[in-house]
Design an enzyme around this catalytic site. Sequence first.
Site, PDB file in Angstrom:
ATOM      1  N   HIS A   1     -17.823 -53.652 -31.824  1.00 52.40           N
ATOM      2  CA  HIS A   1     -18.844 -52.964 -32.628  1.00 52.40           C
ATOM      3  C   HIS A   1     -20.165 -53.042 -31.876  1.00 52.40           C
ATOM      4  O   HIS A   1     -20.706 -54.132 -31.678  1.00 52.40           O
ATOM      5  CB  HIS A   1     -18.961 -53.626 -34.009  1.00 52.40           C
ATOM      6  CG  HIS A   1     -19.565 -52.734 -35.038  1.00 52.40           C
ATOM      7  ND1 HIS A   1     -20.906 -52.446 -35.070  1.00 52.40           N
ATOM      8  CD2 HIS A   1     -19.006 -52.045 -36.053  1.00 52.40           C
ATOM      9  CE1 HIS A   1     -21.151 -51.622 -36.093  1.00 52.40           C
ATOM     10  NE2 HIS A   1     -20.016 -51.368 -36.697  1.00 52.40           N
TER      11      HIS A   1
ATOM     12  N   HIS B   1     -20.400 -45.826 -32.190  1.00 50.55           N
ATOM     13  CA  HIS B   1     -20.910 -47.195 -32.264  1.00 50.55           C
ATOM     14  C   HIS B   1     -19.811 -48.261 -32.330  1.00 50.55           C
ATOM     15  O   HIS B   1     -20.128 -49.453 -32.393  1.00 50.55           O
ATOM     16  CB  HIS B   1     -21.807 -47.333 -33.505  1.00 50.55           C
ATOM     17  CG  HIS B   1     -21.029 -47.171 -34.772  1.00 50.55           C
ATOM     18  ND1 HIS B   1     -20.649 -45.922 -35.237  1.00 50.55           N
ATOM     19  CD2 HIS B   1     -20.514 -48.074 -35.624  1.00 50.55           C
ATOM     20  CE1 HIS B   1     -19.944 -46.089 -36.343  1.00 50.55           C
ATOM     21  NE2 HIS B   1     -19.838 -47.375 -36.593  1.00 50.55           N
TER      22      HIS B   1
END
Length: 149
Positions: free
Chosen positions: A72, A57
């Site tokens: 992110h 992620h």
Amino acid sequence: MTTVTSPLAGRAIGLAAVPDPVFSGAMVGPGVAIDPVREPSQAVSPVDGVVVSLHPHAFVVVDGEGHAVLTHLGIDTVQLNGEGFELLVAKGDTVTRGQPVVRWNPAAVEQAGKSPVCPVVALDATADSLSDLREDGDVKAGDQLFAWQ
């Protein structure tokens, strides 16, 4: 100076609009965020450099000037345990701007109840070391997001 480009296509927004206090309060550093197009895509490197941190992620690339840029993918997406994310490089790899790093689907993240908004953060930077922040409008992967002195 480091030019940081968008890892994704979508709409640029200010970090203050990110639904997470760590990012909206710029606790990890200043930057911008991308509200991504809701279709399967590849997140690409925002700078030329070395991948120093890599998770399904999120990833950090450090350029030749020592500037570390965090991408992110979504908010609280660590809770998805990597499901729906495919790593395309390895930690320690040298990457070029625009090179695919992670394949993912923002629509699936949203369906899982998470925000797909993607902060792009200049780690350990001060707000006044960034210029030309792009905090609105549509962007394509590779469009400039900010410059870092």
